[in-house]
Motif scaffolding. Structure first.
Motif, mmCIF file in Angstrom:
data_model
loop_
_atom_site.group_PDB
_atom_site.id
_atom_site.type_symbol
_atom_site.label_atom_id
_atom_site.label_comp_id
_atom_site.label_asym_id
_atom_site.label_seq_id
_atom_site.Cartn_x
_atom_site.Cartn_y
_atom_site.Cartn_z
ATOM 1 N N LYS A 1 23.640 5.588 -17.602
ATOM 2 C CA LYS A 1 22.719 6.229 -18.543
ATOM 3 C C LYS A 1 21.570 6.955 -17.832
ATOM 4 O O LYS A 1 21.136 8.012 -18.242
ATOM 5 C CB LYS A 1 22.143 5.169 -19.491
ATOM 6 N N HIS A 2 21.069 6.351 -16.743
ATOM 7 C CA HIS A 2 19.870 6.871 -16.085
ATOM 8 C C HIS A 2 20.165 7.449 -14.697
ATOM 9 O O HIS A 2 21.152 7.103 -14.062
ATOM 10 C CB HIS A 2 18.825 5.758 -15.951
ATOM 11 N N ASP A 3 19.264 8.328 -14.254
ATOM 12 C CA ASP A 3 19.330 8.902 -12.903
ATOM 13 C C ASP A 3 18.464 8.008 -12.015
ATOM 14 O O ASP A 3 17.236 8.096 -12.030
ATOM 15 C CB ASP A 3 18.782 10.338 -12.943
ATOM 16 N N ILE A 4 19.112 7.125 -11.241
ATOM 17 C CA ILE A 4 18.370 6.090 -10.492
ATOM 18 C C ILE A 4 18.343 6.383 -8.991
ATOM 19 O O ILE A 4 19.345 6.753 -8.395
ATOM 20 C CB ILE A 4 18.987 4.691 -10.737
ATOM 21 N N THR A 5 17.165 6.182 -8.399
ATOM 22 C CA THR A 5 17.007 6.286 -6.946
ATOM 23 C C THR A 5 16.349 5.001 -6.450
ATOM 24 O O THR A 5 15.320 4.573 -6.978
ATOM 25 C CB THR A 5 16.108 7.480 -6.559
ATOM 26 N N GLY A 6 16.956 4.366 -5.447
ATOM 27 C CA GLY A 6 16.365 3.177 -4.822
ATOM 28 C C GLY A 6 15.586 3.610 -3.591
ATOM 29 O O GLY A 6 16.133 4.244 -2.691
ATOM 30 N N ILE A 7 14.294 3.298 -3.567
ATOM 31 C CA ILE A 7 13.459 3.622 -2.396
ATOM 32 C C ILE A 7 13.144 2.317 -1.679
ATOM 33 O O ILE A 7 12.386 1.482 -2.177
ATOM 34 C CB ILE A 7 12.156 4.344 -2.809
ATOM 35 N N ARG A 8 13.779 2.127 -0.517
ATOM 36 C CA ARG A 8 13.585 0.884 0.248
ATOM 37 C C ARG A 8 12.438 1.068 1.237
ATOM 38 O O ARG A 8 12.497 1.925 2.120
ATOM 39 C CB ARG A 8 14.867 0.497 0.994
ATOM 40 N N GLU B 1 0.836 -1.218 0.000
ATOM 41 C CA GLU B 1 0.000 0.000 0.000
ATOM 42 C C GLU B 1 0.861 1.255 0.000
ATOM 43 O O GLU B 1 0.579 2.217 -0.722
ATOM 44 C CB GLU B 1 -0.933 -0.011 1.209
ATOM 45 N N ILE B 2 1.923 1.258 0.799
ATOM 46 C CA ILE B 2 2.836 2.402 0.860
ATOM 47 C C ILE B 2 3.562 2.561 -0.473
ATOM 48 O O ILE B 2 3.712 3.673 -0.991
ATOM 49 C CB ILE B 2 3.867 2.238 2.009
ATOM 50 N N VAL B 3 3.992 1.440 -1.036
ATOM 51 C CA VAL B 3 4.678 1.446 -2.338
ATOM 52 C C VAL B 3 3.771 2.071 -3.398
ATOM 53 O O VAL B 3 4.205 2.906 -4.198
ATOM 54 C CB VAL B 3 5.086 0.003 -2.737
ATOM 55 N N THR B 4 2.500 1.691 -3.406
ATOM 56 C CA THR B 4 1.527 2.238 -4.367
ATOM 57 C C THR B 4 1.374 3.750 -4.193
ATOM 58 O O THR B 4 1.365 4.499 -5.169
ATOM 59 C CB THR B 4 0.158 1.536 -4.206
ATOM 60 N N GLU B 5 1.289 4.186 -2.946
ATOM 61 C CA GLU B 5 1.160 5.626 -2.671
ATOM 62 C C GLU B 5 2.392 6.407 -3.132
ATOM 63 O O GLU B 5 2.275 7.474 -3.728
ATOM 64 C CB GLU B 5 0.926 5.874 -1.170
ATOM 65 N N ILE B 6 3.569 5.865 -2.840
ATOM 66 C CA ILE B 6 4.810 6.542 -3.251
ATOM 67 C C ILE B 6 4.870 6.643 -4.777
ATOM 68 O O ILE B 6 5.141 7.712 -5.332
ATOM 69 C CB ILE B 6 6.061 5.812 -2.710
ATOM 70 N N THR C 1 12.525 4.144 3.937
ATOM 71 C CA THR C 1 11.332 4.586 4.661
ATOM 72 C C THR C 1 10.587 3.389 5.241
ATOM 73 O O THR C 1 10.344 2.398 4.552
ATOM 74 C CB THR C 1 10.403 5.456 3.770
ATOM 75 N N ARG C 2 10.282 3.480 6.529
ATOM 76 C CA ARG C 2 9.531 2.424 7.211
ATOM 77 C C ARG C 2 8.034 2.640 6.982
ATOM 78 O O ARG C 2 7.601 3.777 6.830
ATOM 79 C CB ARG C 2 9.819 2.497 8.716
ATOM 80 N N VAL C 3 7.249 1.566 6.990
ATOM 81 C CA VAL C 3 5.819 1.712 6.693
ATOM 82 C C VAL C 3 5.096 2.611 7.694
ATOM 83 O O VAL C 3 4.093 3.232 7.352
ATOM 84 C CB VAL C 3 5.088 0.345 6.606
ATOM 85 N N ASP C 4 5.608 2.694 8.933
ATOM 86 C CA ASP C 4 4.940 3.532 9.940
ATOM 87 C C ASP C 4 5.561 4.928 10.026
ATOM 88 O O ASP C 4 5.233 5.700 10.920
ATOM 89 C CB ASP C 4 4.979 2.848 11.315
ATOM 90 N N GLU C 5 6.466 5.258 9.090
ATOM 91 C CA GLU C 5 7.056 6.604 9.036
ATOM 92 C C GLU C 5 6.389 7.408 7.923
ATOM 93 O O GLU C 5 5.699 6.847 7.072
ATOM 94 C CB GLU C 5 8.553 6.519 8.732
ATOM 95 N N SER C 6 6.648 8.705 7.895
ATOM 96 C CA SER C 6 6.123 9.552 6.826
ATOM 97 C C SER C 6 7.056 9.495 5.620
ATOM 98 O O SER C 6 8.165 10.021 5.662
ATOM 99 C CB SER C 6 5.987 11.001 7.316
ATOM 100 N N TYR C 7 6.606 8.850 4.563
ATOM 101 C CA TYR C 7 7.432 8.817 3.342
ATOM 102 C C TYR C 7 7.532 10.204 2.718
ATOM 103 O O TYR C 7 8.483 10.513 2.016
ATOM 104 C CB TYR C 7 6.894 7.791 2.339
#
Length: 287
Positions: free
Chosen positions: A199-206, A100-105, A270-276
């Motif tokens: 080639k790309h500007d990559i960001t990993g969101i854990r 659910e958090i992943v979808t929101e982000i 970002t933890r699921v109970d934190e503010s992403y």
């Protein structure tokens, strides 16, 4: 899930994430991710403080008065959302699942890109490419992406980050802004990330849950591995079992942080109970 319920869910996510992207993220996103360069816009009369290097000498000679060239940022970009939909993304212990958090982000990032008139594409992956939606513009396209994020059921429960990065490199020939959203419980993707990040500007969101970090001491329990589908009896009273679990978990997390850092890619945890929202804003501001 029936169509009515799905549309209701999509609408709910749109209202929440669009408000965030309208008021918070669009400006930060625009500032953080620049366009491809500057393109000529017009010629106007020289004003005090203008850069003399911008003077158009041909026009100046014709009108016998100084004129300067005005340039604008060539803004249009492509954003690729790469979302891990393997079994471990269904984990959740506090009010919300990681999914659910992943979808929101992902939805928030997509609407931020739309605000800037950028294209948005989607790659859903497990240990294979589950779905690819080529980059396009517009609200209806973003709503389709949200719909897939809510409803899509993966064929596989496992994760292969390297496979997803190979697919990205193969399909996106031009530079893209890439947000890879996962718990990154994977390894062996250092080489493919290195190639893709050139080639790309990559960001990993854990995205992770606090309960995943440690194994509680609750006796002998039957545990289901979300990625393999196998059930095993685990003796959680054993210190060595708990130690091995924590070591495995932290090894994966450290590998993620180090690998992304070495390749010059961005990292957000970002933890699921934190503010992403707070985490993403902090990241954009630090770029």
């Amino acid at each position: 899930m029936d169509t009515k319920e799905l549309l209701k869910k999509v609408r709910k996510i749109e209202i929440k994430t669009r408000r965030l992207s309208d008021h918070i993220f669009s400006g930060e996103y625009h500032t953080s991710f620049k366009g491809r360069g500057m393109t000529f816009s017009e010629v106007r009369q020289y004003q005090y403080g203008d850069d003399i290097r911008a003077i158009d000498w041909n026009v100046t000679a014709r009108y016998n008065e100084a004129h300067v060239k005005v340039f604008e940022e060539e803004r249009e970009l492509t954003m690729m959302l790469m979302v891990d939909i393997s079994g471990s993304e269904s984990f959740g212990s506090k009010n919300q699942f990681k999914k659910e958090i992943v979808t929101e982000i992902a939805a928030t990032m997509a609407f931020s890109a739309t605000q800037n008139n950028d294209k948005i594409g989607l790659i859903l992956f497990s240990d294979q490419i589950e779905l690819y939606i080529p980059p396009k513009k517009g609200r209806s396209h973003v709503l389709r992406i949200i719909r897939e994020l809510i409803e899509f059921h993966p064929k596989s429960q496992k994760t292969d980050v390297a496979q997803a990065l190979k697919f990205l490199s193969g399909t996106q020939k031009k530079k893209a802004i890439v947000f890879m959203i996962s718990d990154f419980m994977a390894d062996d993707y250092e080489h493919t990330l290195k190639i893709a990040s050139k080639k790309h500007d990559i960001t990993g969101i854990r995205v992770y849950d606090v309960r995943e970090e440690k194994m509680p001491n609750i006796g002998v329990v039957s545990m289901l591995d979300a990625e393999t589908g196998e059930t095993q009896l685990i003796d959680t009273t054993s210190k060595s079992v708990r130690f091995e679990y924590e070591k495995y978990y932290h090894d994966k997390v450290n590998y993620f942080k180090e690998t992304f850092r070495k390749s010059g890619s961005g990292v957000v945890n970002t933890r699921v109970d934190e503010s992403y929202v707070t985490k993403l804003l902090g990241y954009f501001k630090s770029r």
